[in-house]
Design a protein around this motif. Sequence first.
Motif, PDB file in Angstrom:
ATOM      1  N   GLU A  61       0.809  -1.220   0.000  1.00  0.00           N
ATOM      2  CA  GLU A  61       0.000   0.000   0.000  1.00  0.00           C
ATOM      3  C   GLU A  61       0.843   1.271   0.000  1.00  0.00           C
ATOM      4  O   GLU A  61       0.345   2.349  -0.289  1.00  0.00           O
ATOM      5  CB  GLU A  61      -0.969  -0.017   1.188  1.00  0.00           C
ATOM      6  CG  GLU A  61      -2.178  -0.885   0.898  1.00  0.00           C
ATOM      7  CD  GLU A  61      -3.022  -1.181   2.117  1.00  0.00           C
ATOM      8  OE1 GLU A  61      -2.885  -0.460   3.125  1.00  0.00           O
ATOM      9  OE2 GLU A  61      -3.802  -2.155   2.054  1.00  0.00           O
ATOM     10  N   THR A  62       2.120   1.165   0.327  1.00  0.00           N
ATOM     11  CA  THR A  62       3.000   2.343   0.290  1.00  0.00           C
ATOM     12  C   THR A  62       3.656   2.514  -1.081  1.00  0.00           C
ATOM     13  O   THR A  62       4.426   3.448  -1.287  1.00  0.00           O
ATOM     14  CB  THR A  62       4.125   2.259   1.354  1.00  0.00           C
ATOM     15  OG1 THR A  62       5.092   1.278   0.944  1.00  0.00           O
ATOM     16  CG2 THR A  62       3.580   1.927   2.728  1.00  0.00           C
ATOM     17  N   THR A  63       3.393   1.583  -2.014  1.00  0.00           N
ATOM     18  CA  THR A  63       4.078   1.619  -3.312  1.00  0.00           C
ATOM     19  C   THR A  63       3.212   2.278  -4.381  1.00  0.00           C
ATOM     20  O   THR A  63       1.994   2.422  -4.219  1.00  0.00           O
ATOM     21  CB  THR A  63       4.440   0.192  -3.796  1.00  0.00           C
ATOM     22  OG1 THR A  63       3.244  -0.531  -4.085  1.00  0.00           O
ATOM     23  CG2 THR A  63       5.283  -0.537  -2.771  1.00  0.00           C
ATOM     24  N   PHE A  64       3.854   2.650  -5.450  1.00  0.00           N
ATOM     25  CA  PHE A  64       3.132   3.147  -6.634  1.00  0.00           C
ATOM     26  C   PHE A  64       3.913   2.710  -7.872  1.00  0.00           C
ATOM     27  O   PHE A  64       5.125   2.510  -7.827  1.00  0.00           O
ATOM     28  CB  PHE A  64       2.979   4.669  -6.597  1.00  0.00           C
ATOM     29  CG  PHE A  64       4.275   5.414  -6.494  1.00  0.00           C
ATOM     30  CD1 PHE A  64       4.812   5.744  -5.252  1.00  0.00           C
ATOM     31  CD2 PHE A  64       4.981   5.774  -7.639  1.00  0.00           C
ATOM     32  CE1 PHE A  64       6.027   6.416  -5.152  1.00  0.00           C
ATOM     33  CE2 PHE A  64       6.194   6.459  -7.544  1.00  0.00           C
ATOM     34  CZ  PHE A  64       6.721   6.774  -6.300  1.00  0.00           C
ATOM     35  N   LYS A  71      -2.307   6.944  -4.320  1.00  0.00           N
ATOM     36  CA  LYS A  71      -2.531   5.761  -3.476  1.00  0.00           C
ATOM     37  C   LYS A  71      -3.270   4.671  -4.235  1.00  0.00           C
ATOM     38  O   LYS A  71      -3.235   3.505  -3.856  1.00  0.00           O
ATOM     39  CB  LYS A  71      -3.366   6.178  -2.262  1.00  0.00           C
ATOM     40  CG  LYS A  71      -2.575   6.858  -1.199  1.00  0.00           C
ATOM     41  CD  LYS A  71      -2.905   6.190   0.126  1.00  0.00           C
ATOM     42  CE  LYS A  71      -1.830   6.455   1.141  1.00  0.00           C
ATOM     43  NZ  LYS A  71      -1.695   5.439   2.112  1.00  0.00           N
ATOM     44  N   PRO A  74      -1.017   1.110  -6.418  1.00  0.00           N
ATOM     45  CA  PRO A  74       0.046   0.322  -5.784  1.00  0.00           C
ATOM     46  C   PRO A  74       0.538  -0.798  -6.693  1.00  0.00           C
ATOM     47  O   PRO A  74      -0.184  -1.229  -7.602  1.00  0.00           O
ATOM     48  CB  PRO A  74      -0.635  -0.267  -4.541  1.00  0.00           C
ATOM     49  CG  PRO A  74      -2.073  -0.347  -4.903  1.00  0.00           C
ATOM     50  CD  PRO A  74      -2.344   0.796  -5.842  1.00  0.00           C
ATOM     51  N   LYS A  76       0.595  -4.038  -6.969  1.00  0.00           N
ATOM     52  CA  LYS A  76      -0.048  -5.226  -6.361  1.00  0.00           C
ATOM     53  C   LYS A  76       0.658  -6.526  -6.713  1.00  0.00           C
ATOM     54  O   LYS A  76       0.562  -7.512  -5.994  1.00  0.00           O
ATOM     55  CB  LYS A  76      -1.513  -5.301  -6.798  1.00  0.00           C
ATOM     56  CG  LYS A  76      -2.369  -4.252  -6.153  1.00  0.00           C
ATOM     57  CD  LYS A  76      -3.829  -4.624  -6.288  1.00  0.00           C
ATOM     58  CE  LYS A  76      -4.709  -3.485  -5.798  1.00  0.00           C
ATOM     59  NZ  LYS A  76      -5.744  -3.088  -6.721  1.00  0.00           N
ATOM     60  N   PHE A 136       8.052   3.708  -4.008  1.00  0.00           N
ATOM     61  CA  PHE A 136       7.299   3.701  -2.746  1.00  0.00           C
ATOM     62  C   PHE A 136       7.418   5.065  -2.089  1.00  0.00           C
ATOM     63  O   PHE A 136       8.341   5.831  -2.369  1.00  0.00           O
ATOM     64  CB  PHE A 136       7.801   2.593  -1.800  1.00  0.00           C
ATOM     65  CG  PHE A 136       9.285   2.612  -1.554  1.00  0.00           C
ATOM     66  CD1 PHE A 136       9.870   3.542  -0.702  1.00  0.00           C
ATOM     67  CD2 PHE A 136      10.119   1.698  -2.194  1.00  0.00           C
ATOM     68  CE1 PHE A 136      11.244   3.555  -0.481  1.00  0.00           C
ATOM     69  CE2 PHE A 136      11.496   1.703  -1.973  1.00  0.00           C
ATOM     70  CZ  PHE A 136      12.047   2.635  -1.117  1.00  0.00           C
TER      71      PHE A 136
END
Length: 183
Positions: A61-64, A71, A74, A76, A136
Amino acid sequence: MNFSDLVASRASVRKYTDQPVPDELVMQLLEWAHDAPSGGNLRPWEFILIESAGQKQAVVETTFAGRDESKSNPQKWILTAPLVIAVCADLAKIKGRYGETSIWPHLPYLDCSAAVENILLGAVELGLASCYVSGFHEQELSAVLGLPEDVVPIALLPIGYAAESPARRPRGPVAEQIHRERY
Ligand SMILES: Cc1cc2nc3c(=O)[nH]c(=O)nc-3n(C[C@H](O)[C@H](O)[C@H](O)COP(=O)(O)O)c2cc1C
């Protein structure tokens, strides 16, 4: 595997099987990482091993992905990996020796990238796969990992057995990027 084959067969893998990574292989990867060169031999890296579904989800959830830092974007695919190694740097170690120099802000990234490359190549040697992840939000990831103030996250490395065989990504001829004496 010889070095040429190792380098040529490394590719970023973004889909893994459920098969767990044996502890002894993880330890071998971290030993190789710890053998990397390091400015002033400070070896400022700290490794956090993330295997639980809940913590992996919190990390993801902190990644992109790409340039969309929202947000809702992410990475996944990281969740498919049975293990994620968070490579972090202890800034206090570096500041203590190099804090007065202009190079010090770069050293955490330079040092940890050398360690990361050993893990990426070592994974291939052990029949595993990985991918260098730097997309992230640093402060959010630090909070999820419970990092003390002077420790920062540098890279996330999902590790596992590949469930895809990506084609070798295109590279132009290196000759076009070689200069002699001056640019
Ligand atoms: C510093 C760095 C950061 C990267 N960050 C990401 C990332 O956040 N997510 C991702 O999927 N791949 C990431 N990559 C992997 C690159 O996309 C990949 O290395 C590149 O496309 C070349 O493909 P290859 O590794 O298969 O040769 C990163 C690579 C590097 C070196």
